[in-house]
Design a protein around this motif. Sequence first.
Motif, short mmCIF file in Angstrom:
data_model
loop_
_atom_site.label_atom_id
_atom_site.label_comp_id
_atom_site.label_asym_id
_atom_site.label_seq_id
_atom_site.Cartn_x
_atom_site.Cartn_y
_atom_site.Cartn_z
N LYS A 11 0.82 -1.21 0.00
CA LYS A 11 0.00 0.00 0.00
C LYS A 11 0.86 1.27 0.00
O LYS A 11 0.44 2.29 -0.53
CB LYS A 11 -0.92 0.01 1.22
CG LYS A 11 -2.10 -0.95 1.13
CD LYS A 11 -2.92 -0.94 2.41
CE LYS A 11 -3.58 0.39 2.65
NZ LYS A 11 -4.44 0.39 3.86
N PHE A 12 2.03 1.19 0.62
CA PHE A 12 2.95 2.33 0.65
C PHE A 12 3.18 2.90 -0.75
O PHE A 12 3.29 4.13 -0.92
CB PHE A 12 4.28 1.89 1.26
CG PHE A 12 5.35 2.96 1.30
CD1 PHE A 12 5.42 3.85 2.36
CD2 PHE A 12 6.28 3.08 0.28
CE1 PHE A 12 6.39 4.84 2.40
CE2 PHE A 12 7.25 4.06 0.31
CZ PHE A 12 7.31 4.95 1.37
N ASP A 160 1.52 6.76 17.42
CA ASP A 160 1.79 6.21 16.10
C ASP A 160 2.15 4.74 16.19
O ASP A 160 2.78 4.28 17.14
CB ASP A 160 2.93 6.96 15.41
CG ASP A 160 2.46 8.12 14.55
OD1 ASP A 160 1.36 8.03 13.98
OD2 ASP A 160 3.21 9.11 14.44
N GLY A 163 1.85 1.05 11.15
CA GLY A 163 0.80 1.24 10.16
C GLY A 163 0.50 2.70 9.88
O GLY A 163 0.39 3.11 8.72
N THR A 164 0.37 3.51 10.93
CA THR A 164 0.05 4.93 10.72
C THR A 164 1.23 5.67 10.10
O THR A 164 1.03 6.56 9.27
CB THR A 164 -0.37 5.60 12.04
OG1 THR A 164 0.72 5.56 12.98
CG2 THR A 164 -1.58 4.92 12.65
N GLU A 167 1.49 4.98 6.37
CA GLU A 167 0.53 5.77 5.59
C GLU A 167 0.99 7.22 5.45
O GLU A 167 0.94 7.79 4.36
CB GLU A 167 -0.85 5.72 6.26
CG GLU A 167 -1.93 6.43 5.44
CD GLU A 167 -3.32 6.20 6.00
OE1 GLU A 167 -4.28 6.65 5.36
OE2 GLU A 167 -3.46 5.58 7.08
N LYS A 168 1.46 7.80 6.54
CA LYS A 168 1.94 9.18 6.49
C LYS A 168 3.11 9.32 5.51
O LYS A 168 3.17 10.26 4.70
CB LYS A 168 2.37 9.65 7.88
CG LYS A 168 1.23 9.82 8.87
CD LYS A 168 1.78 10.19 10.25
CE LYS A 168 0.69 10.25 11.30
NZ LYS A 168 1.21 10.58 12.64
N SER A 170 3.90 7.37 3.06
CA SER A 170 3.47 7.09 1.69
C SER A 170 3.06 8.37 0.98
O SER A 170 3.48 8.66 -0.15
CB SER A 170 2.31 6.10 1.70
OG SER A 170 1.80 5.89 0.41
N PHE A 171 2.24 9.19 1.65
CA PHE A 171 1.78 10.45 1.05
C PHE A 171 2.89 11.50 1.05
O PHE A 171 3.00 12.29 0.10
CB PHE A 171 0.54 10.95 1.77
CG PHE A 171 -0.67 10.09 1.53
CD1 PHE A 171 -1.33 10.13 0.31
CD2 PHE A 171 -1.13 9.22 2.50
CE1 PHE A 171 -2.43 9.33 0.06
CE2 PHE A 171 -2.23 8.41 2.27
CZ PHE A 171 -2.88 8.47 1.04
#
Length: 314
Positions: A11-12, A160, A163-164, A167-168, A170-171
């Motif tokens: 997902k990253f 954190d 997982g969190t 996600e951070k 990744s964006f």
Amino acid sequence: MTSIIFLGTPKFAVPILKALADEKYEIKAVVTQPDKKVGRKQQVTESPVKVLAQKLNLPVFQPAHLAKSEELTQLIAMQADLIITAAYGQFLPSKFLQSARIAAVNVHGSLLPKYRGGAPIQYALINGDKQTGVTIMEMVKQMDAGAIYAQKAIAIQKDDTAGTVFEKLSFLGRDLLLQTLPQIIADPQKKTAQDETKVVFSPNISKEQEQIKISMTATEANNLIRGLNPAPGAYLLVDNKRFKVWRAEVAPETTTLPAGTVVANKKRFAISFANHTVLNLLEVQPAGKKKMTVKSFLNGQGKSFAIGDKIVGS
């Protein structure tokens, strides 16, 4: 139009691939790991990157071993301007990296040279770091050793998890890559070598590292729990059975009870750790059970544990 071969798996990498497509870069191919059997039912599952690539009608390659595959010859022959990787999960041969007409670039989830390797986000949490970030770097034969094009840091919050943070970052990596690509295309030699004296490695997490040991302080145990959430999960050995802990918090009090002892078992479930520290368990998974809140645990199996019971032996 600048052409790209993109390599990524989890997902990253998904927001990064989507952004490149949205920005109208020519994506000649997407390379991702082969489909895997997942879960108890061993259901064949496609990688998140493959799912997105198919929605975007992009060519997908899934070699089991890129370096020894027929697909490698096809990819080299494409002579893409850029090779971009984001958590792909395989070694990339030098001849493939050298086939990029402009540069081979990686989006790495750490502030290099700290945390070269496959688990940079996990180690940042396990080690109790106050910040992490992403690095846009040149791909070279040596793992994560290429020169740096750009970096950006973010603070790690006390709640954190891996997982969190994934996600951070990744964006964050998506945005930093889009900002940096025009500079790379204009001048691929404008980069900064890593300081080899500050290199820290982050190899993949071993099975042994998943165990929460009572020789740890409560803070160290909590950092391990956060670093291994959502996968693979950290565990205590309770009565010689794996007792996973998915969420916890360091209690404000200290205790004189030996490490591994139940400190509280009513409105909260707490265990003592090294240096007289105490950890409140918030979400747990006893052996053979599903994840549950500590309230549910205390209403069931947890009733058998009394304050003063030494339930963790190592």
